[in-house]
Structure formats: C-alpha cells, structure tokens
Design a protein around this motif. Structure first.
Motif, PDB file in Angstrom:
ATOM      1  N   PHE A   1      92.282 113.940  98.581  1.00  0.00           N
ATOM      2  CA  PHE A   1      93.022 114.993  97.900  1.00  0.00           C
ATOM      3  C   PHE A   1      92.150 116.243  97.880  1.00  0.00           C
ATOM      4  O   PHE A   1      90.956 116.181  97.601  1.00  0.00           O
ATOM      5  CB  PHE A   1      93.385 114.583  96.462  1.00  0.00           C
ATOM      6  N   ARG A   2      92.763 117.388  98.148  1.00  0.00           N
ATOM      7  CA  ARG A   2      92.043 118.659  98.087  1.00  0.00           C
ATOM      8  C   ARG A   2      92.117 119.184  96.660  1.00  0.00           C
ATOM      9  O   ARG A   2      93.189 119.199  96.055  1.00  0.00           O
ATOM     10  CB  ARG A   2      92.657 119.661  99.035  1.00  0.00           C
ATOM     11  N   VAL A   3      90.981 119.616  96.150  1.00  0.00           N
ATOM     12  CA  VAL A   3      90.884 120.015  94.748  1.00  0.00           C
ATOM     13  C   VAL A   3      90.205 121.372  94.646  1.00  0.00           C
ATOM     14  O   VAL A   3      89.206 121.618  95.308  1.00  0.00           O
ATOM     15  CB  VAL A   3      90.061 118.981  93.941  1.00  0.00           C
ATOM     16  N   THR A   4      90.741 122.229  93.788  1.00  0.00           N
ATOM     17  CA  THR A   4      90.079 123.484  93.446  1.00  0.00           C
ATOM     18  C   THR A   4      89.602 123.363  92.008  1.00  0.00           C
ATOM     19  O   THR A   4      90.367 122.989  91.118  1.00  0.00           O
ATOM     20  CB  THR A   4      91.046 124.681  93.587  1.00  0.00           C
ATOM     21  N   LYS A   5      88.335 123.679  91.788  1.00  0.00           N
ATOM     22  CA  LYS A   5      87.705 123.521  90.475  1.00  0.00           C
ATOM     23  C   LYS A   5      87.486 124.888  89.845  1.00  0.00           C
ATOM     24  O   LYS A   5      86.929 125.785  90.479  1.00  0.00           O
ATOM     25  CB  LYS A   5      86.368 122.789  90.659  1.00  0.00           C
ATOM     26  N   LEU A   6      87.938 125.041  88.584  1.00  0.00           N
ATOM     27  CA  LEU A   6      87.740 126.275  87.828  1.00  0.00           C
ATOM     28  C   LEU A   6      86.987 125.960  86.549  1.00  0.00           C
ATOM     29  O   LEU A   6      87.368 125.042  85.816  1.00  0.00           O
ATOM     30  CB  LEU A   6      89.091 126.908  87.469  1.00  0.00           C
ATOM     31  N   ALA A   7      85.947 126.710  86.239  1.00  0.00           N
ATOM     32  CA  ALA A   7      85.220 126.532  84.978  1.00  0.00           C
ATOM     33  C   ALA A   7      86.012 127.206  83.866  1.00  0.00           C
ATOM     34  O   ALA A   7      86.389 128.370  83.978  1.00  0.00           O
ATOM     35  CB  ALA A   7      83.825 127.129  85.077  1.00  0.00           C
ATOM     36  N   THR A   8      86.286 126.466  82.801  1.00  0.00           N
ATOM     37  CA  THR A   8      87.033 127.011  81.668  1.00  0.00           C
ATOM     38  C   THR A   8      86.348 126.597  80.378  1.00  0.00           C
ATOM     39  O   THR A   8      85.436 125.779  80.376  1.00  0.00           O
ATOM     40  CB  THR A   8      88.497 126.505  81.678  1.00  0.00           C
TER      41      THR A   8
END
Length: 109
Positions: free
Chosen positions: A25-32
C-alpha cells in the motif's frame, strides 16, 4: 477509489507504516499534533480501490491499540491568578481515528 485518512499516535506509526508498505500500500505521512494533550500524532493518507479498504482498516487496527498512560494535568485556560500545581492523571492514548472518503478523481503525474 477511496482515500483512507488515519490519525494515529506517534508511538504506533512506525510498525503501521512497515506493515502497510510490506503489503504494497502506498502511504503519505503527515506530522500533526493532537488537541487535548498536545501530543504528537501522525496522519496517514492511503489511496486504495474500494475492495481494499477493509484490509487497510484491519492493518491499522492490528497496529494501533489504545492504552493507558500517566500525564500531568493540562494548565488551566481561565485567567485565575495564583499557583497552579499540576497533578498526574491517567489518560487513554493510542488507537486510531479513521475516515474513508470517496475520491472523485485521481491523477498520478
């Protein structure tokens, strides 16, 4: 196509990312940042075809378990002047908040 938006605790994100990417699975990670304890969270964006949504949610469920943790009480927001003495409180951390939304258009350039 669906977009799975998962908000997870920072402690859970690394095993979850490894598991998702191992299953291709392709995942985009965002710091929140979370609101209550101002603790670190990570928001993951996973674009998948509709038949894979349940599989992605199951992987998130396996990797993001809620647990109890001791924290100091948040500082008061009112304008009370005086001495504030923080005290330990037990809070639930971890777990995941998951949203699944329809994607009207997907373009990969």
């Amino acid at each position: 196509m669906k977009l799975v938006i998962a908000i997870v605790h920072d402690e859970d994100v690394h095993p979850l990312l490894e598991d998702l990417t191992a299953k291709k699975f392709r995942v985009t990670k965002l710091a929140t940042t979370g609101g209550f304890l101002k603790s670190g969270n990570t928001t993951l964006l996973v674009g998948v075809e509709g038949e894979y949504v349940d599989q992605v949610i199951e992987i998130i469920k396996e990797n993001c378990q809620s647990r109890e943790q001791m924290a100091t009480s948040p500082t008061p927001v009112s304008g009370a002047t005086g001495v504030f003495i923080p005290y330990p409180i037990e809070v639930t951390v971890g777990g995941a908040t998951v949203f699944v939304v329809d994607v009207e258009k997907y373009v990969k350039l």
